[in-house]
Scaffold this active site. Structure first.
Site, PDB file in Angstrom:
ATOM      1  N   SER A  51       6.963   3.645  -9.287  1.00 54.75           N
ATOM      2  CA  SER A  51       7.164   2.708  -8.190  1.00 54.75           C
ATOM      3  C   SER A  51       8.643   2.374  -8.010  1.00 54.75           C
ATOM      4  CB  SER A  51       6.323   1.450  -8.428  1.00 54.75           C
ATOM      5  OG  SER A  51       6.331   0.612  -7.305  1.00 54.75           O
ATOM      6  N   ASP A  90       9.560   0.516  -0.871  1.00 54.44           N
ATOM      7  CA  ASP A  90      10.035   0.921  -2.185  1.00 54.44           C
ATOM      8  C   ASP A  90       9.810   2.419  -2.336  1.00 54.44           C
ATOM      9  OD1 ASP A  90       7.270   0.847  -2.406  1.00 54.44           O
ATOM     10  OD2 ASP A  90       7.279   0.084  -4.448  1.00 54.44           O
ATOM     11  N   ASP A 122       7.778   4.544  -3.752  1.00 55.86           N
ATOM     12  CA  ASP A 122       6.470   5.175  -3.536  1.00 55.86           C
ATOM     13  C   ASP A 122       5.746   4.580  -2.349  1.00 55.86           C
ATOM     14  OD1 ASP A 122       5.934   2.770  -4.903  1.00 55.86           O
ATOM     15  OD2 ASP A 122       4.055   3.552  -5.711  1.00 55.86           O
ATOM     16  N   ASP A 176       4.418   1.798  -1.482  1.00 51.39           N
ATOM     17  CA  ASP A 176       3.253   0.912  -1.479  1.00 51.39           C
ATOM     18  C   ASP A 176       3.653  -0.540  -1.239  1.00 51.39           C
ATOM     19  OD1 ASP A 176       4.377   0.396  -3.964  1.00 51.39           O
ATOM     20  OD2 ASP A 176       2.502   0.570  -5.085  1.00 51.39           O
TER      21      ASP A 176
END
Length: 573
Positions: free
Chosen positions: A163, A310, A312, A314
């Site tokens: 992440s 961010d 990734d 999500d």
């Protein structure tokens, strides 16, 4: 480490690990540490000891840690054993035995170092165990993986990502067949199966046989994402977007174009995936300076909205025009990033305004560290508001969920399809709201004013205490429990909840919560993904008409500053 027998044992562990490690790079790295230690380099011993302090812990966030050699790092040996343990767990839970089919697992990965390698290793383990492994076609956002699980009827999903962690980290996130992240006791059961895998050499692997999905899975996700919007809502909006060197640029652009918006203007130097994240200190929109490049572009092109994901994708951050600064063109208009709680309330009210079936009393859910404003919005609309423990592994599982968020920039706006935080659909819904308001001659900050006038100012703040040694956190938590402060910031403490006891009907979790006499709330908890202690503050101040809004916000700011000063002293390590 000075005891000779301990050192001999550590060298034995390291050499045994090297002999079992399938990756020549980490083999060479660990061999170099062993050689240095044997040759008398005292600095090598602490590094070796840390790498063998234990097997990287598998918890409700799956795995997350620094890349490197040894059992306490993210590497191929750890991932292969983890994949084998997960596969064994799935076979057991699904009642699969003998020659019956193995589990169906869909696997995604981002663009971090070794993400694709760890994904292929997982596919190789699942396939060799008689399962069906389906890999996403290329580095894609985490919500695409979360969507694919239910869409493809998989038994589980794995997303290889860390992440928003620093470049040296990677992680391994596990979802079950309902598309939600694992929660206890699944994490403990999987960890127990992983512990039974003592070596990589005992794990069967295959060089092929898994399925690589095509772009149709992304098309299906985008169709579902666009369906979140009202097809008749306005689309006139100019947006600046940054992916912070992650995998969000292409998917966000396609989603906006498919929905009928103009493609966002990308921050060029951050648009392409780069695992080194060269332009930011931390690839997290919450961190100071992370979206400075996007704000600089906004000053030049003057969009209606700035959106950041961010790495990734999500999570979703928004920045809006703010009359308190200078936008670089002399008009006195700058930009400010909205707090996660502000975006959470804006999207929550938008979901309510678009219409929900009150007869079914759908749920608006938030984590315990998020603002209480969403609960007030739910009450006013005749809906149910619920608090959960921190993390979408809890929020996504709330029965009857219509919308959920947590203050750390995570929003779930389509829980039936993606019961997880999704920075792409959150960006779309934010754009729909901004475009609708623009057509009315209004802005997001106007809505925030409306909410404050109706429900009172709900102002939040947070800070973190980073530590180099996780052992420093426990004494702070013990001190807060055993020597509960009588006042914070000059205001009496009226109640202290020990969250580890499961107070308030929630599962036990490490943390404490204070309520002050003026309804200010303080929560202290260790981070679940990073070596730091997190402190969350919220002040609620009633507003007496439009003329009282400025004074109410000033009072909320004063209360938070006073309480923060007290908590910074109490949480110092």
């Amino acid at each position: 480490m000075t005891d000779q027998s301990s050192r001999e044992q550590l060298l034995h562990q390291a050499r045994t690990w090297v002999g079992d490690d399938p990756d020549p790079h980490t083999r060479d790295e660990l061999t170099a540490f062993v050689d240095r230690a044997v040759q008398g380099d005292e600095a090598a011993w602490p590094e070796l000891a840390d790498r063998f302090a234990g097997f990287l812990e598998f918890g409700t966030a799956g795995l997350r840690g620094a890349l490197g050699s040894g059992p306490n790092r993210m590497n191929r040996a750890v991932v292969i054993r983890t994949a084998a343990g997960l596969t064994a767990y799935l076979r057991q839970q699904l009642g699969l035995a003998g020659e019956e089919r193995g589990p169906v697992v869909v696997i995604g990965f981002d663009a971090r170092h070794n993400s694709d390698v760890f994904a292929r290793d997982t596919a190789a383990v699942v396939t060799a165990a008689g399962g069906r492994a389906m890999m996403l076609p290329r580095p894609l956002p985490t919500p695409v993986l979360a969507f694919a699980i239910q869409h493809l009827g998989a038994d589980a999903g794995v997303m290889v990502t860390a992440s928003h962690n620093p470049p040296q980290d990677n992680g391994y996130k596990v979802y079950l067949g309902d598309g939600s992240q694992i929660v206890p006791p699944a994490d403990l059961d999987i960890a127990a199966q992983i512990a039974r895998i003592r070596t990589v050499s005992q794990v069967a692997m295959t060089g092929d046989g898994w399925e690589t999905l095509g772009e149709e899975i992304l098309d299906a996700y985008l169709d579902a994402a666009v369906a979140v919007l009202d097809p008749s809502s306005p689309r006139e909006l100019k947006v600046v977007h940054t992916a912070l060197h992650g995998v969000g640029s292409d998917v966000v652009r396609k989603a906006f174009e498919r929905a009928g918006f103009t493609a966002p203007e990308q921050v060029a130097e951050q648009a392409e995936p780069d695992p080194e994240f060269p332009t930011v200190a931390f690839p997290n929109p919450e961190e100071p300076g992370a979206i400075d490049a996007a704000l600089a572009l906004a000053e030049r092109v003057q969009p209606d909205l700035v959106i950041a994901n961010d790495p990734d994708a999500d999570r979703c951050a928004l920045a809006v025009r703010d009359g308190g600064g200078d936008g670089g063109d002399g008009d006195g208009v700058g930009w400010r990033m909205l707090r996660g709680d502000e975006v959470g309330a804006l999207l929550g009210q938008h979901v309510i305004d678009r219409g929900l079936p009150t007869s079914e009393r759908p749920v608006l859910a938030r984590s315990i560290v998020s603002s209480r404003l969403l609960g007030a919005l739910a009450d006013a609309a005749g809906l149910r508001g619920e608090e959960t423990l921190t993390g979408f592994k809890w929020i996504g599982r709330v029965p009857g969920l219509a919308y959920g968020y947590e203050e750390a920039l995570g929003y779930c706006v389509d829980p039936a399809t993606v019961p997880d935080k999704d920075g792409v659909t959150a960006a779309l819904l934010a754009a729909e709201l901004a475009a609708t308001l623009k057509a009315q001659g209004r802005t997001l900050t106007d809505v925030l004013d409306d909410l404050a006038l109706t429900h009172g100012v709900h102002q939040t703040d947070a800070f973190s205490v980073r530590v180099s040694d996780l052992g420093l956190i426990a004494p702070v938590m013990t001190r807060l429990r055993e020597d509960t402060p009588e006042e914070l910031g000059g205001t009496p403490v009226s109640r202290m909840d020990d969250l580890a006891l499961g107070e308030g009907g929630l599962p036990p979790t490490e943390g404490v919560r204070f309520y002050l006499a003026d309804d200010t709330r303080v929560i202290v908890r260790p981070s679940g993904t990073e070596p730091k202690l997190k402190v969350y503050l919220e002040a609620i101040v009633p507003v007496t008409g439009p003329d009282g809004l400025t004074a109410a916000r000033a009072e909320a700011t004063r209360r938070l500053a006073a309480v923060r000063a007290s908590m910074e002293g109490l949480t110092a390590v």
